[in-house]
Design an enzyme around this catalytic site. Structure first.
Site, short mmCIF file in Angstrom:
data_model
loop_
_atom_site.label_atom_id
_atom_site.label_comp_id
_atom_site.label_asym_id
_atom_site.label_seq_id
_atom_site.Cartn_x
_atom_site.Cartn_y
_atom_site.Cartn_z
NE ARG B 64 -2.49 -1.02 3.04
CZ ARG B 64 -2.80 -2.15 2.87
NH1 ARG B 64 -3.98 -2.17 2.07
NH2 ARG B 64 -2.28 -3.23 3.53
CB THR B 65 3.38 2.50 2.39
OG1 THR B 65 2.39 2.25 3.46
CG2 THR B 65 4.03 4.06 2.64
CE LYS B 92 25.24 -8.25 -4.97
NZ LYS B 92 25.70 -7.14 -5.95
NE ARG B 114 6.80 0.65 5.62
CZ ARG B 114 5.67 0.53 5.45
NH1 ARG B 114 5.30 -0.56 5.23
NH2 ARG B 114 4.97 1.32 5.79
CG HIS B 142 3.62 4.78 8.54
ND1 HIS B 142 3.90 5.60 7.18
CD2 HIS B 142 2.88 3.86 8.05
CE1 HIS B 142 3.38 4.92 6.17
NE2 HIS B 142 2.82 3.86 6.74
#
Lengths: 179, 315
Positions: B64-65, B92, B114, B142
């Site tokens: 969604r975000t 890595k 995020r 958020h």
């Protein structure tokens, strides 16, 4: 600060523009007015009212905010973004004759942005430009179809159109004349 | 063209709601209102961020975000690219700062990130020149989710001040809770929070009314916001079973009726049906869960636009 148009002159000018619109456009029902925010919107409403009084035809009125289409938006080195206001065009512009309304025509850049914005809403049959004041100093090849008053100015002057709906009074003043 | 009156954000990043004033939050909501109209146009795109490059850097799964940010960026004509961690050098062994500095070397204008670590966006904002937007950092904040929630509340209820907002669910693991408590508090709502005692973060009772009774929380609420039980973050036993959780804390139709008759039901998604919310409620007439998703795009467009203004690089 010289007042170049008082409330009475503004009212007469709007009535004259409305007469010109009725005279030059057969089929008024194909016309819609779109005012450029902020002061183009009340001017567009008044022109629509005047046209309704003269002809009995009600013309729809929309409002357009051109902020997101400005060509100088991302050029400011510092400072906050201009406030974005709502665009509200509650009718289809497809195949209509659109009369774009603004208070002052100066560089032409606002009108350029408004044309780009309008095209995103559809494909009008034509777009004409209505301004209360044309102060000259164009930077783009843009010309008004209906002009309330031609007002020769110097670039350092500023032309302020005030409308009762926003400013509490109707007048046009030129500021910063003799520095 | 004449210069309009301007009001803007003071910061160059959006890292947390804590950094915003109430006026700044309202500016974002007002701007989002104008942005929302763009989605109704035949051409859902404006040229505003033409030539700007935005990197979406997602170290945690998100549908969604990430999609919402991508759509918001594209509607403003920015060039965007999304980096999912599974396909990046992070696997890595590269550090976050090195990843960020390498991205920076390619001159993006904004980074939307995020990350599972709280404070990761703050760290980035100290080493990067780009504008940083927090799309969720660990258990911290958020901010754009809280802004879209506030937008949805204001759109549906006409105001935020004075409303009773009940937030029920996994409070402990929820960055959505933290951002919402701060934002709704700034905007004058009366916030109640409800969860089993094991899922109440320490100190929350200093900011809002905390209860373990969903009845008490939901009664006469104007807004009921359900939070997801975040099983993937739970290392330990916070409650006996999902079924027991639903029995005691789930939003059933009966419990939803305790709220005001015109209450709205919200959920930031993804929903666990039958765990924190019954399907009848989630799909019911008072649910605004999908409106939240729609509004998310407009709110993110507003944030991108407002942050893209003043450049700190000015010499």
């Amino acid at each position: 600060m010289p007042v170049v148009m008082d409330a009475g002159r503004v009212a007469k000018t709007i009535t004259r523009i409305a007469h010109e619109i009725v005279e030059r456009n057969r089929g008024l029902e194909e016309i819609a007015l779109v005012g450029i925010r902020s002061r183009g919107v009340p001017l567009a409403r008044r022109i629509a009212d005047a046209v309704a009084t003269i002809s009995g035809t009600t013309i729809p009125v929309g409002s357009l905010d051109i902020t997101l289409y400005r060509d100088d938006l991302m050029r400011h080195a510092v400072g906050p973004q201009p406030v974005v206001r709502k665009t509200d065009i509650p009718f289809s512009i497809d195949d209509r004759r659109i009369l774009l309304v603004d208070d002052v025509l100066y560089t032409g850049r606002t009108v350029r942005a408004a044309l780009d914005a309008l095209i995103d809403f559809g494909r009008p049959q034509s777009i004409q430009l209505v301004v209360l004041v044309d102060r000259g100093h164009r930077e783009l090849p843009i010309k008004a179809d209906y002009v309330g008053k031609n007002l020769p100015t110097a670039p350092h002057e500023s032309v302020q159109v005030r409308v009762a709906e926003i400013d509490g009074t109707d007048e046009v003043v030129v500021e910063g004349g003799e520095a | 063209m004449t210069t309009q009156a301007t009001t803007g954000l003071r910061g160059r990043h959006l890292l947390s709601i804590a950094d915003l004033t109430a006026d700044e939050a309202v500016l974002i909501l007002d701007t989002a209102e104008a942005m929302k109209e763009i989605a109704a146009r035949p051409i859902k795109k404006v040229p505003t961020l033409r030539g700007r490059t935005i990197v979406n850097l997602f170290f945690e799964p998100s549908t969604r975000t990430r999609t919402s940010f991508e759509i918001a960026e594209k509607r403003l004509s920015a060039d965007t690219l999304s980096i999912a961690v599974a396909s990046s050098s992070v696997v890595k062994g590269e550090t976050l700062v090195d990843t960020a500095l390498n991205l920076e070397a390619m001159k993006p204008d904004m980074i939307v990130m995020r990350h599972s670590a709280s404070g990761a966006c703050h760290l980035l904002s100290r080493v990067c020149r780009s504008h940083i937007i927090n799309a969720g950092d660990g258990l911290h904040e958020h901010p754009t989710q809280a802004l879209l929630d506030a937008y949805t509340i204001r759109e549906k209820k006409g105001r935020i001040a004075g409303l009773k907002v009940a937030i029920v669910g996994d409070l402990f693991h929820s960055r959505v809770l933290r951002s919402n408590v701060l934002l709704l508090g700034k905007l004058g709502a009366e916030v109640w929070a409800c969860a089993p005692p094991t899922l109440v973060p320490a100190g929350l009772d200093r900011l809002v009314t905390v209860t373990t009774s969903i009845h008490e929380a939901v009664r006469d609420a104007d807004v009921v916001m359900m939070l997801r039980i975040q099983l993937e973050r739970m290392q330990g036993h916070f409650f006996p079973s999902l079924r027991e959780y639903f029995t005691v804390f789930g939003l059933t139709p009966e419990r939803a009726r305790l709220a005001r008759p015109d209450a709205i039901i919200m959920h930031p998604g993804p929903m666990n049906r039958g765990v924190e919310i019954a399907s009848e409620v989630a799909d019911g007439p008072f649910s605004v869960i999908l409106d939240q998703v729609t509004n998310g795009v407009a709110v993110r467009m507003a944030v991108l636009y407002l942050l893209a203004g003043g450049e700190a690089s000015e010499g």
